[in-house]
Scaffold this motif. Structure first.
Motif, mmCIF file in Angstrom:
data_model
loop_
_atom_site.group_PDB
_atom_site.id
_atom_site.type_symbol
_atom_site.label_atom_id
_atom_site.label_comp_id
_atom_site.label_asym_id
_atom_site.label_seq_id
_atom_site.Cartn_x
_atom_site.Cartn_y
_atom_site.Cartn_z
ATOM 1 N N LEU A 365 0.769 -1.199 0.003
ATOM 2 C CA LEU A 365 0.226 0.033 0.043
ATOM 3 C C LEU A 365 0.940 1.396 -0.004
ATOM 4 O O LEU A 365 0.634 2.193 -0.742
ATOM 5 C CB LEU A 365 -0.848 -0.012 1.234
ATOM 6 N N ILE A 366 2.033 1.495 0.796
ATOM 7 C CA ILE A 366 2.745 2.670 0.725
ATOM 8 C C ILE A 366 3.277 3.003 -0.324
ATOM 9 O O ILE A 366 3.915 4.158 -0.359
ATOM 10 C CB ILE A 366 3.746 2.599 2.139
ATOM 11 N N ILE A 367 3.855 2.055 -1.101
ATOM 12 C CA ILE A 367 4.264 2.438 -2.605
ATOM 13 C C ILE A 367 3.224 2.754 -3.473
ATOM 14 O O ILE A 367 3.440 3.151 -4.713
ATOM 15 C CB ILE A 367 5.487 1.427 -2.990
ATOM 16 N N SER A 368 2.097 2.350 -3.309
ATOM 17 C CA SER A 368 0.788 2.472 -4.374
ATOM 18 C C SER A 368 0.280 3.682 -4.262
ATOM 19 O O SER A 368 0.018 4.437 -5.236
ATOM 20 C CB SER A 368 0.016 1.421 -3.979
ATOM 21 N N ILE A 369 0.307 4.420 -2.957
ATOM 22 C CA ILE A 369 -0.442 5.690 -2.585
ATOM 23 C C ILE A 369 0.637 6.669 -2.376
ATOM 24 O O ILE A 369 1.244 6.547 -1.288
ATOM 25 C CB ILE A 369 -1.418 5.725 -1.695
ATOM 26 N N GLU A 370 1.249 7.568 -3.280
ATOM 27 C CA GLU A 370 2.450 8.168 -2.852
ATOM 28 C C GLU A 370 2.070 9.726 -2.490
ATOM 29 O O GLU A 370 0.874 10.267 -2.770
ATOM 30 C CB GLU A 370 3.120 8.444 -4.108
ATOM 31 N N GLY A 371 2.786 10.238 -1.286
ATOM 32 C CA GLY A 371 2.815 11.599 -0.784
ATOM 33 C C GLY A 371 1.471 11.720 0.031
ATOM 34 O O GLY A 371 1.589 12.854 0.357
ATOM 35 N N ASN A 372 0.898 10.531 0.336
ATOM 36 C CA ASN A 372 -0.184 10.814 1.485
ATOM 37 C C ASN A 372 0.290 10.800 2.816
ATOM 38 O O ASN A 372 0.726 9.612 3.223
ATOM 39 C CB ASN A 372 -1.166 9.943 1.196
ATOM 40 N N LEU A 373 0.499 11.602 3.778
ATOM 41 C CA LEU A 373 1.140 11.716 4.983
ATOM 42 C C LEU A 373 0.195 10.685 5.836
ATOM 43 O O LEU A 373 0.578 10.210 6.835
ATOM 44 C CB LEU A 373 1.334 13.011 5.574
ATOM 45 N N ILE A 374 -1.067 10.937 5.926
ATOM 46 C CA ILE A 374 -2.047 10.308 6.864
ATOM 47 C C ILE A 374 -1.779 8.637 6.750
ATOM 48 O O ILE A 374 -1.764 7.957 7.617
ATOM 49 C CB ILE A 374 -3.508 10.624 6.358
ATOM 50 N N ILE A 375 -1.733 8.376 5.317
ATOM 51 C CA ILE A 375 -1.588 7.058 4.909
ATOM 52 C C ILE A 375 -0.307 6.308 5.482
ATOM 53 O O ILE A 375 -0.075 5.215 5.785
ATOM 54 C CB ILE A 375 -1.927 6.606 3.518
ATOM 55 N N SER A 376 0.623 7.231 5.172
ATOM 56 C CA SER A 376 1.902 6.933 5.720
ATOM 57 C C SER A 376 1.945 6.448 7.174
ATOM 58 O O SER A 376 2.558 5.574 7.724
ATOM 59 C CB SER A 376 2.983 7.983 5.530
ATOM 60 N N TYR A 377 1.448 7.318 8.085
ATOM 61 C CA TYR A 377 1.207 7.111 9.602
ATOM 62 C C TYR A 377 0.433 5.925 9.789
ATOM 63 O O TYR A 377 1.012 5.159 10.615
ATOM 64 C CB TYR A 377 0.748 8.346 10.151
ATOM 65 N N LEU A 378 -0.614 5.519 8.943
ATOM 66 C CA LEU A 378 -1.260 4.471 9.150
ATOM 67 C C LEU A 378 -0.564 3.261 8.723
ATOM 68 O O LEU A 378 -0.578 2.199 9.673
ATOM 69 C CB LEU A 378 -2.775 4.474 8.322
ATOM 70 N N VAL A 379 0.165 3.311 7.833
ATOM 71 C CA VAL A 379 0.914 1.945 7.362
ATOM 72 C C VAL A 379 2.290 1.885 8.467
ATOM 73 O O VAL A 379 2.409 0.736 8.594
ATOM 74 C CB VAL A 379 1.670 2.407 6.191
ATOM 75 N N SER A 380 2.567 2.946 9.061
ATOM 76 C CA SER A 380 3.676 2.820 10.141
ATOM 77 C C SER A 380 3.002 2.387 11.411
ATOM 78 O O SER A 380 3.785 1.295 12.069
ATOM 79 C CB SER A 380 4.178 4.249 10.466
ATOM 80 N N VAL A 381 1.850 2.488 11.638
ATOM 81 C CA VAL A 381 1.497 1.607 12.883
ATOM 82 C C VAL A 381 1.263 0.097 12.719
ATOM 83 O O VAL A 381 1.536 -0.693 13.471
ATOM 84 C CB VAL A 381 0.020 2.362 13.042
ATOM 85 N N ALA A 382 0.640 -0.212 11.433
ATOM 86 C CA ALA A 382 0.576 -1.452 11.200
ATOM 87 C C ALA A 382 1.767 -2.218 10.839
ATOM 88 O O ALA A 382 2.087 -3.320 11.182
ATOM 89 C CB ALA A 382 -0.107 -1.614 9.621
ATOM 90 N N ALA A 383 2.884 -1.583 10.427
ATOM 91 C CA ALA A 383 4.130 -2.050 10.303
ATOM 92 C C ALA A 383 4.647 -2.266 11.662
ATOM 93 O O ALA A 383 5.666 -3.332 12.074
ATOM 94 C CB ALA A 383 5.164 -1.281 9.519
ATOM 95 N N GLY A 384 4.386 -1.453 12.633
ATOM 96 C CA GLY A 384 5.166 -1.717 13.974
ATOM 97 C C GLY A 384 4.327 -2.890 14.671
ATOM 98 O O GLY A 384 5.056 -3.554 15.471
ATOM 99 N N VAL A 385 3.199 -3.153 14.240
ATOM 100 C CA VAL A 385 2.588 -4.358 14.685
ATOM 101 C C VAL A 385 3.145 -5.652 14.457
ATOM 102 O O VAL A 385 3.625 -6.599 15.063
ATOM 103 C CB VAL A 385 1.033 -4.548 14.157
ATOM 104 N N SER A 386 3.706 -5.765 13.163
ATOM 105 C CA SER A 386 4.504 -6.842 12.589
ATOM 106 C C SER A 386 5.671 -6.998 12.971
ATOM 107 O O SER A 386 6.461 -8.021 13.194
ATOM 108 C CB SER A 386 4.556 -6.884 10.877
ATOM 109 N N VAL A 387 6.404 -5.716 13.351
ATOM 110 C CA VAL A 387 7.782 -5.547 13.594
ATOM 111 C C VAL A 387 7.774 -6.173 15.120
ATOM 112 O O VAL A 387 8.872 -6.690 15.450
ATOM 113 C CB VAL A 387 8.423 -4.146 13.676
ATOM 114 N N ALA A 388 6.733 -6.169 15.947
ATOM 115 C CA ALA A 388 6.611 -6.657 17.245
ATOM 116 C C ALA A 388 6.801 -8.225 17.098
ATOM 117 O O ALA A 388 7.436 -8.778 18.069
ATOM 118 C CB ALA A 388 5.537 -6.067 18.122
ATOM 119 N N ALA A 389 6.111 -8.720 16.410
ATOM 120 C CA ALA A 389 6.142 -10.217 16.057
ATOM 121 C C ALA A 389 7.350 -10.645 15.697
ATOM 122 O O ALA A 389 7.850 -11.745 16.298
ATOM 123 C CB ALA A 389 4.746 -10.456 15.287
#
Length: 519
Positions: A365-389
């Motif tokens: 998703l993060i490379i499909s929708i460029e330049g959207n700051l809100i989506i970047s933050y949402l993706v970061s939250v989701a990525a953190g969930v996976s990083v924890a695992a």
């Protein structure tokens, strides 16, 4: 994790020469020594923070620092990153070998390594973030001090990890102290990202990408413009703060934790490096687990090493990259308790499949929708969930492999640390390869050091490094983990077999003691 040693031999010797009441009074201090106070556990846990604080700062910021602040050629930066991480990988089993042969001192066997390495680790870490006033020897400068810091950090962290075995002879107390340690180490990753990101993130000598080239007036008002020298100073300040925390944690550890001398339990004959390597690679479940997590770890290492550059140059969020990184680590910290519950409820293999694959759709998703700051933050939250695992599961599953090895090789004991040290060796070496290759890829893409904008080929390369390549690596790693044979049923069977082995050893020791008393 190593098994606890009991106090029965000391108590038994007292029975033959003391009355019953005296024996009880004498045994009580021994029990008290086995018990760890909350303060001692917290002091022990604080000792694990320096490794994670410096690791997160280097992992997220060293690449962009070498390229944009030190202004090294990407090829030279790739050499520094690869050699430094490869050297770090080699030092782990080497230092472990030396520590295991160290003599007991008044401070213990592990604590002198920790205390003596701390000042050198602090000095070399600070010099990594200093830009020398010459051009010709910059590569040598960073290569030397990066490798020296990794060596000093290893001299701190390997004895610290082994210290778990010598803070108490009670297995439950050591497990509890380890839980405190994991909590503080995760918070350490957040602290390292926050300190480095918030101090250096507010300094930029580039205009806001959202402003046009003709809107210089609004840029000067909205975005503080600083010189390269001020940016260098910010990195030094951040490193100085981290160095102070490093020393503080080492002092707290040394003052709050008392190292106990190991018991005289008989151990297997010491192994050479080659024998130890063959011992671990010949155990099938261990190899499948390590290779599986090797691929998934590479995926997250590529994401970690290139994410700051990706946010800055591919997404154009130069002013927000430090906050996005902090969101990832905070998300990971808050979701570790969830993954701990998930793996106990549904099993570790299911947790690995679900937790690690969770990041895949968001990477796309993060490379499909460029330049959207809100989506970047949402993706970061989701990525953190996976990083924890990805952070929790390898260390949760490695003990199961060690237990399986003990069941299949009951005559070999005392070498559990080999499985941990060689796992770290493989992961760190792979990390050096991934960082070297990714930085070298930027060189071929035409990365311009010190520039506020990069060619389109650099943006495309960064997108590939943080999405398609990690997705493929995650897929390969999870396929390998499907062949991992230790499920929940097997794990329970191994636990029962180990308990029978321990009970049998205890009965044998009791019979031997009884025969000795009769004689």
């Amino acid at each position: 994790m190593a098994r606890g040693e009991g106090a029965e031999q000391y108590a038994a010797s007292l029975l033959s020469v003391k009355p019953l009441n005296t024996e009880i009074k004498t045994a009580k201090p021994k029990d008290q020594r086995n018990h760890l106070s909350v303060w001692s556990k917290l002091c022990y846990a604080i000792g694990g923070a320096p490794y994670q604080i410096t690791g997160s700062a280097l992992g997220f910021f060293l690449q962009i620092y070498l390229l944009d602040v030190a202004q090294l050629d990407p090829f030279h930066a790739s050499i520094i990153l690869f050699v430094g991480r490869a050297w770090d990988a080699v030092t782990d089993p080497t230092v472990g070998f030396l520590v295991s042969r160290s003599r007991w001192t008044r401070l213990g066997r592990m604590m002198p390594w920790i205390l003596c390495s701390t000042p050198f680790a602090v000095l070399t870490y600070f010099l990594i973030w200093y830009v020398p006033p010459f051009e010709e020897g910059k590569v040598i400068w960073y290569l030397i001090f990066y490798c020296l810091f990794q060596s000093m950090q290893t001299c701190f962290h390997v004895p610290y990890s082994a210290l778990t075995m010598f803070i108490s002879s009670d297995q439950k107390e050591r497990d509890s102290a380890t839980a405190y340690r994991m909590m503080v180490e995760v918070l350490g990753t957040v602290l390292g990202t926050a300190i480095q990101g918030q101090i250096v993130g507010g300094t930029t000598n580039c205009p806001n990408e959202s402003d046009g080239p003709d809107s210089s007036n609004s840029t000067d008002i909205d975005t503080p413009r600083v010189t390269l020298e001020e940016t260098k100073q910010a990195y030094l300040i951040a490193s100085g703060v981290i160095c102070i925390i490093y020393v503080f944690c080492a002092v707290v550890l040394s003052l709050g934790v008392k190292e106990q001398k190991e018991s005289g339990r008989k151990k297997s004959q010491p192994l050479t490096f080659q024998q130890g390597l063959w011992l671990v690679i010949s155990h099938g479940p261990y190899i499948k687990l390590v290779i599986g997590f090797l691929f998934t770890s590479l995926a997250f290492m590529l994401l970690e090493g290139n994410f700051a550059l990706f946010i800055t140059y591919a997404l154009g969020h130069r002013k927000d990259f430090q906050n996005i990184l902090l969101v990832i680590m905070l998300s990971g910290t808050l979701t570790i308790p969830f993954w701990q519950w998930f793996l106990t409820r549904f099993g570790k293999k299911k947790a690995a499949y679900f937790g690690i694959s969770w990041a895949v759709p968001f990477m796309i998703l993060i490379i499909s929708i460029e330049g959207n700051l809100i989506i970047s933050y949402l993706v970061s939250v989701a990525a953190g969930v996976s990083v924890a695992a990805a952070f929790l599961l390898p260390w949760s599953m490695l003990p199961d492999v060690v237990d399986d090895f003990k069941v299949k090789n009951p005559e070999i004991h005392g070498h559990e640390a080999l499985f941990y040290s060689f796992y770290v060796f493989f992961i760190k070496f792979a990390s050096g390869v991934s960082l070297g290759i990714s930085t070298l890829s930027l060189k071929f893409a035409g990365y311009v050091t010190g520039s506020c904008s990069q060619p389109e080929a650099v943006s495309l390369t960064l997108k590939v490094l943080v999405s398609p390549v990690p997705v493929v690596l995650i897929g390969v790693g999870l396929l390998i983990l499907r062949t991992y044979p230790i499920d929940e049923e097997k794990r329970e069977d191994n636990r029962k077999l180990l308990q029978k082995m321990l009970d049998s050893e205890a009965d044998s020791e009791s019979e031997t003691s009884a025969l000795g008393s009769n004689v």
